[in-house]
Design a protein around this motif. Structure first.
Motif, PDB file in Angstrom:
ATOM      1  N   GLY A   1      29.776  50.417 -26.741  1.00 21.34           N
ATOM      2  CA  GLY A   1      28.854  49.558 -25.839  1.00 21.34           C
ATOM      3  C   GLY A   1      27.460  50.158 -26.450  1.00 21.34           C
ATOM      4  O   GLY A   1      27.258  50.467 -27.625  1.00 21.34           O
ATOM      5  N   LEU A   2      26.679  50.414 -25.302  1.00 24.07           N
ATOM      6  CA  LEU A   2      25.299  51.169 -25.713  1.00 24.07           C
ATOM      7  C   LEU A   2      25.276  52.174 -26.710  1.00 24.07           C
ATOM      8  O   LEU A   2      26.183  53.030 -26.727  1.00 24.07           O
ATOM      9  N   GLY A   3      24.356  52.051 -27.535  1.00 22.73           N
ATOM     10  CA  GLY A   3      24.255  53.121 -28.437  1.00 22.73           C
ATOM     11  C   GLY A   3      23.903  54.421 -27.900  1.00 22.73           C
ATOM     12  O   GLY A   3      23.707  54.753 -26.807  1.00 22.73           O
ATOM     13  N   ASP A   4      24.293  55.679 -28.607  1.00 20.77           N
ATOM     14  CA  ASP A   4      24.281  56.993 -28.132  1.00 20.77           C
ATOM     15  C   ASP A   4      22.980  57.242 -27.537  1.00 20.77           C
ATOM     16  O   ASP A   4      22.857  57.923 -26.324  1.00 20.77           O
ATOM     17  N   VAL A   5      21.855  56.851 -27.915  1.00 20.79           N
ATOM     18  CA  VAL A   5      20.313  57.022 -27.285  1.00 20.79           C
ATOM     19  C   VAL A   5      20.331  56.422 -26.080  1.00 20.79           C
ATOM     20  O   VAL A   5      20.079  56.909 -24.913  1.00 20.79           O
ATOM     21  N   TYR A   6      20.628  55.138 -25.831  1.00 21.36           N
ATOM     22  CA  TYR A   6      20.440  54.343 -24.787  1.00 21.36           C
ATOM     23  C   TYR A   6      21.691  54.716 -23.892  1.00 21.36           C
ATOM     24  O   TYR A   6      21.339  54.706 -22.339  1.00 21.36           O
ATOM     25  N   LYS A   7      22.614  55.180 -24.314  1.00 23.24           N
ATOM     26  CA  LYS A   7      23.949  55.594 -23.474  1.00 23.24           C
ATOM     27  C   LYS A   7      23.369  56.819 -22.577  1.00 23.24           C
ATOM     28  O   LYS A   7      23.684  57.049 -21.240  1.00 23.24           O
ATOM     29  N   ARG A   8      22.800  57.811 -23.494  1.00 23.06           N
ATOM     30  CA  ARG A   8      22.245  58.997 -22.661  1.00 23.06           C
ATOM     31  C   ARG A   8      21.303  58.651 -21.447  1.00 23.06           C
ATOM     32  O   ARG A   8      21.034  59.315 -20.574  1.00 23.06           O
ATOM     33  N   GLN A   9      20.302  57.826 -21.902  1.00 26.37           N
ATOM     34  CA  GLN A   9      19.359  57.130 -20.708  1.00 26.37           C
ATOM     35  C   GLN A   9      19.847  56.439 -19.608  1.00 26.37           C
ATOM     36  O   GLN A   9      19.560  57.000 -18.542  1.00 26.37           O
ATOM     37  N   VAL A  10      20.851  55.724 -19.873  1.00 24.26           N
ATOM     38  CA  VAL A  10      21.506  55.191 -18.903  1.00 24.26           C
ATOM     39  C   VAL A  10      22.343  56.259 -18.090  1.00 24.26           C
ATOM     40  O   VAL A  10      22.257  56.201 -16.798  1.00 24.26           O
ATOM     41  N   LEU A  11      22.746  57.170 -18.557  1.00 23.90           N
ATOM     42  CA  LEU A  11      23.633  58.342 -17.972  1.00 23.90           C
ATOM     43  C   LEU A  11      22.628  58.997 -17.230  1.00 23.90           C
ATOM     44  O   LEU A  11      22.921  59.300 -15.902  1.00 23.90           O
ATOM     45  N   THR A  12      21.438  59.228 -17.613  1.00 23.37           N
ATOM     46  CA  THR A  12      20.369  59.908 -16.663  1.00 23.37           C
ATOM     47  C   THR A  12      19.802  59.235 -15.673  1.00 23.37           C
ATOM     48  O   THR A  12      19.566  59.360 -14.521  1.00 23.37           O
ATOM     49  N   TYR A  13      19.735  57.843 -15.753  1.00 23.56           N
ATOM     50  CA  TYR A  13      19.584  56.775 -14.744  1.00 23.56           C
ATOM     51  C   TYR A  13      20.372  56.725 -13.543  1.00 23.56           C
ATOM     52  O   TYR A  13      20.034  56.995 -12.623  1.00 23.56           O
ATOM     53  N   ALA A  14      21.737  56.953 -14.071  1.00 22.08           N
ATOM     54  CA  ALA A  14      22.738  56.903 -13.110  1.00 22.08           C
ATOM     55  C   ALA A  14      22.854  58.161 -12.175  1.00 22.08           C
ATOM     56  O   ALA A  14      22.729  58.190 -11.092  1.00 22.08           O
ATOM     57  N   GLU A  15      22.749  59.096 -12.840  1.00 23.28           N
ATOM     58  CA  GLU A  15      22.556  60.475 -12.225  1.00 23.28           C
ATOM     59  C   GLU A  15      21.526  60.788 -11.256  1.00 23.28           C
ATOM     60  O   GLU A  15      21.349  61.165 -10.050  1.00 23.28           O
ATOM     61  N   GLU A  16      20.269  60.480 -11.637  1.00 23.67           N
ATOM     62  CA  GLU A  16      19.096  60.374 -11.024  1.00 23.67           C
ATOM     63  C   GLU A  16      19.219  59.468  -9.719  1.00 23.67           C
ATOM     64  O   GLU A  16      18.887  59.903  -8.748  1.00 23.67           O
TER      65      GLU A  16
END
Length: 106
Positions: A21-36
């Motif tokens: 799925g999403l590349g590593d950079v975008y994956k980290r960003q989406v994880l941050t969004y989910a956590e926040e």
């Protein structure tokens, strides 16, 4: 500390650090969004709206392909979907007890 499991689309296995799925950079960003979003909003529906808003507003995520970002949050679920590998993230935030399916459709 945040435990995250990503769904491996090819074999149906949840892996601690690998993802399709999403590349590593975008994956980290989406994880941050989910956590926040889950910290900020007690209701899953409100957190889902916030994650979709943040993805749309992101300079790179918002411009990937056409369509709108969709977010599904639940306790634990599976899904069978056809998708463009750049437009989907499916993961568990174990510390929250929640599963996230985030994709762009349209």
């Amino acid at each position: 500390h945040m435990n995250i499991f990503f769904f491996q689309a090819e074999d149906g296995i949840r892996d601690f650090c690998l993802s399709r799925g999403l590349g590593d950079v975008y994956k980290r960003q989406v994880l941050t969004y989910a956590e926040e979003a889950t910290n900020k909003f007690p209701l899953d529906k409100d957190a889902a709206v916030e994650i979709a808003r943040l993805c749309k507003a992101h300079p790179k995520l918002g411009d990937i392909d056409e369509g709108e970002w969709q977010v599904i949050i639940g306790k634990s679920f599976g899904a069978s979907v056809n998708f463009d590998s750049r437009l989907l993230a499916f993961f568990d935030l174990v510390n929250k007890g929640k599963t996230f399916l985030i994709f762009k459709s349209g």
